[in-house]
Design a protein around this motif. Structure first.
Motif, mmCIF file in Angstrom:
data_model
loop_
_atom_site.group_PDB
_atom_site.id
_atom_site.type_symbol
_atom_site.label_atom_id
_atom_site.label_comp_id
_atom_site.label_asym_id
_atom_site.label_seq_id
_atom_site.Cartn_x
_atom_site.Cartn_y
_atom_site.Cartn_z
ATOM 1 N N PRO A 22 104.020 25.807 21.391
ATOM 2 C CA PRO A 22 105.408 25.783 20.896
ATOM 3 C C PRO A 22 105.891 27.144 20.409
ATOM 4 O O PRO A 22 105.111 27.977 19.947
ATOM 5 C CB PRO A 22 105.338 24.791 19.727
ATOM 6 N N ILE A 23 107.207 27.347 20.528
ATOM 7 C CA ILE A 23 107.860 28.581 20.087
ATOM 8 C C ILE A 23 108.641 28.286 18.814
ATOM 9 O O ILE A 23 109.320 27.254 18.710
ATOM 10 C CB ILE A 23 108.801 29.117 21.186
ATOM 11 N N ARG A 24 108.535 29.179 17.846
ATOM 12 C CA ARG A 24 109.274 29.027 16.581
ATOM 13 C C ARG A 24 110.533 29.885 16.629
ATOM 14 O O ARG A 24 110.466 31.080 16.913
ATOM 15 C CB ARG A 24 108.387 29.458 15.411
ATOM 16 N N LEU A 25 111.664 29.264 16.379
ATOM 17 C CA LEU A 25 112.939 29.983 16.351
ATOM 18 C C LEU A 25 113.441 30.043 14.911
ATOM 19 O O LEU A 25 113.761 29.015 14.318
ATOM 20 C CB LEU A 25 113.972 29.296 17.246
ATOM 21 N N GLN A 52 107.851 24.107 26.860
ATOM 22 C CA GLN A 52 107.221 24.005 25.543
ATOM 23 C C GLN A 52 108.276 23.646 24.497
ATOM 24 O O GLN A 52 109.442 24.025 24.627
ATOM 25 C CB GLN A 52 106.559 25.329 25.146
ATOM 26 N N PRO A 53 107.866 22.939 23.435
ATOM 27 C CA PRO A 53 108.811 22.644 22.354
ATOM 28 C C PRO A 53 109.268 23.926 21.657
ATOM 29 O O PRO A 53 108.512 24.896 21.581
ATOM 30 C CB PRO A 53 107.987 21.781 21.385
ATOM 31 N N ILE A 54 110.498 23.892 21.149
ATOM 32 C CA ILE A 54 111.006 24.995 20.330
ATOM 33 C C ILE A 54 111.361 24.425 18.964
ATOM 34 O O ILE A 54 112.180 23.512 18.845
ATOM 35 C CB ILE A 54 112.222 25.669 20.987
ATOM 36 N N ILE A 55 110.723 24.952 17.951
ATOM 37 C CA ILE A 55 110.884 24.448 16.585
ATOM 38 C C ILE A 55 111.818 25.384 15.825
ATOM 39 O O ILE A 55 111.536 26.578 15.675
ATOM 40 C CB ILE A 55 109.517 24.377 15.872
ATOM 41 N N VAL A 56 112.948 24.855 15.355
ATOM 42 C CA VAL A 56 113.896 25.663 14.585
ATOM 43 C C VAL A 56 113.437 25.704 13.130
ATOM 44 O O VAL A 56 113.212 24.657 12.506
ATOM 45 C CB VAL A 56 115.330 25.094 14.684
ATOM 46 N N ASP A 57 113.273 26.913 12.618
ATOM 47 C CA ASP A 57 112.750 27.135 11.270
ATOM 48 C C ASP A 57 113.806 27.875 10.445
ATOM 49 O O ASP A 57 114.162 29.012 10.769
ATOM 50 C CB ASP A 57 111.463 27.967 11.360
ATOM 51 N N TYR A 58 114.326 27.221 9.402
ATOM 52 C CA TYR A 58 115.405 27.807 8.601
ATOM 53 C C TYR A 58 114.818 28.655 7.472
ATOM 54 O O TYR A 58 113.987 28.183 6.692
ATOM 55 C CB TYR A 58 116.293 26.710 8.017
ATOM 56 N N LYS A 59 115.252 29.899 7.402
ATOM 57 C CA LYS A 59 114.815 30.830 6.351
ATOM 58 C C LYS A 59 116.056 31.484 5.744
ATOM 59 O O LYS A 59 116.317 32.673 5.943
ATOM 60 C CB LYS A 59 113.897 31.906 6.942
ATOM 61 N N PRO A 60 116.869 30.716 5.009
ATOM 62 C CA PRO A 60 118.117 31.268 4.496
ATOM 63 C C PRO A 60 117.895 32.248 3.343
ATOM 64 O O PRO A 60 116.886 32.194 2.645
ATOM 65 C CB PRO A 60 118.882 30.034 4.014
#
Length: 315
Positions: A22-25, A52-60
């Protein structure tokens, strides 16, 4: 020589196998905003292209800088990407003296995916139906015309600053905490002028609450077809638009970047993606890795000059 050849062969094999997990966005803003909508729209289709899955990761935090720093420190293997906007990529470097990243040094551009033109708006009581009439009115009333923005150093602040520089107008900036209160005061007449992204601007214009005088893109916008561009209105070369793009940590191999960029290009050709993007207020505007890098290099000094002219600095 043999060792170099072996390393090159291993790198090529790794790129061929990419992606194998998986890829982290990373999105440097809270969930639910315009950048998140853009991420969701593209990743839904991108997963199918890349397999592959793409996982959205919020880092505000810190105007997107927290997310950018997270990506900058991540392994340069293509499995961590950043979706960023104009502010993160080209405004923050001029706005924050102690910014922990440098866009062109710490990241590799992957793809530009969208442009976001703005509309120049006036309160209905302003005696101007064209941009030239507004310029004449403002010149006849120096220091008496206020413009609202969503806050110091943002795009809705800096585009009017660029407009001021291009026209030698004396306009007074009134910063707000977000575009909603700024719009309330534009409608109410506490401020007379504002620059805002097309979807919101078009909605208020069509409801007759404000008057759109021009759009900041090179061509007219489908949402406001009757509204001329700033260039058409007589200000030569005035094209200022926000944009969205994807970047990877510096050092990511050219082969992996090319594979990611090509995947974005495939997704950007899908009619349903393009139409949905327009509904979300962004114009599809794909650029591959090399072209996006050149675009960013050209945008950096333009926005830096606008920040300098505004006198804004953030801690």
């Amino acid at each position: 020589m043999a060792a170099a050849g072996l390393l090159g062969s291993l790198a090529a094999q790794a790129a061929d196998a990419f992606p194998s997990k998986p890829i982290r966005l990373v999105v440097g803003f809270p969930a639910g905003g315009p950048l998140d909508q853009h991420a969701r729209l593209l990743t839904d289709k991108l997963q199918g292209v890349l397999g592959q899955p793409i996982i959205v990761d919020y880092k505000p935090g810190a105007g997107g800088a927290v997310g950018a720093q997270d990506v900058m420190k991540s392994p340069a293997d293509g499995y961590t990407l950043m979706l960023a906007n104009t502010g993160v990529m080209v405004i923050n470097p001029a706005l924050y003296p102690k910014l922990p990243y440098a866009t062109l040094k710490d990241f590799v551009p992957v793809a530009r995916t969208a442009m976001q033109p703005l509309a120049l708006l006036v309160n209905n009581k302003v005696p101007a139906n064209t941009l030239q009439e507004f310029i004449a009115y403002s010149k006849a009333n120096p220091g008496k015309v206020n413009f609202g923005s969503a806050g110091n150093g943002g795009i809705s602040h800096l585009v009017p600053e660029m407009f001021k520089s291009a026209t030698a107008l004396d306009l007074v900036h009134i910063p707000y905490k977000g575009s909603a209160p700024a719009f309330t005061d534009l409608i109410g007449g506490q401020v007379q002028f504002m620059a805002e992204s097309i979807p919101q601007a078009a909605a208020y214009h069509k409801q007759g609450k404000v008057r759109a005088l021009a759009v900041t893109s090179k061509e007219r916008n489908p949402a406001l077809p009757e509204v001329p561009t700033v260039i058409e209105s007589g200000i030569k070369g005035f094209e200022v638009v926000g944009f969205y793009g994807f970047l990877a940590p510096a050092g990511t191999s050219k082969e992996v970047i090319a594979k990611l960029s090509n995947a974005f290009q495939q997704v950007m050709t899908l009619p349903e993606v393009r139409s949905r993007m327009v509904e979300q207020g962004a114009d599809p505007a794909f650029l591959g890795a090399d072209a996006f890098a050149k675009f960013l290099a050209g945008e950096m000094p333009r926005w830096a000059a606008a920040v300098k002219a505004s006198g804004t600095k953030m801690d």
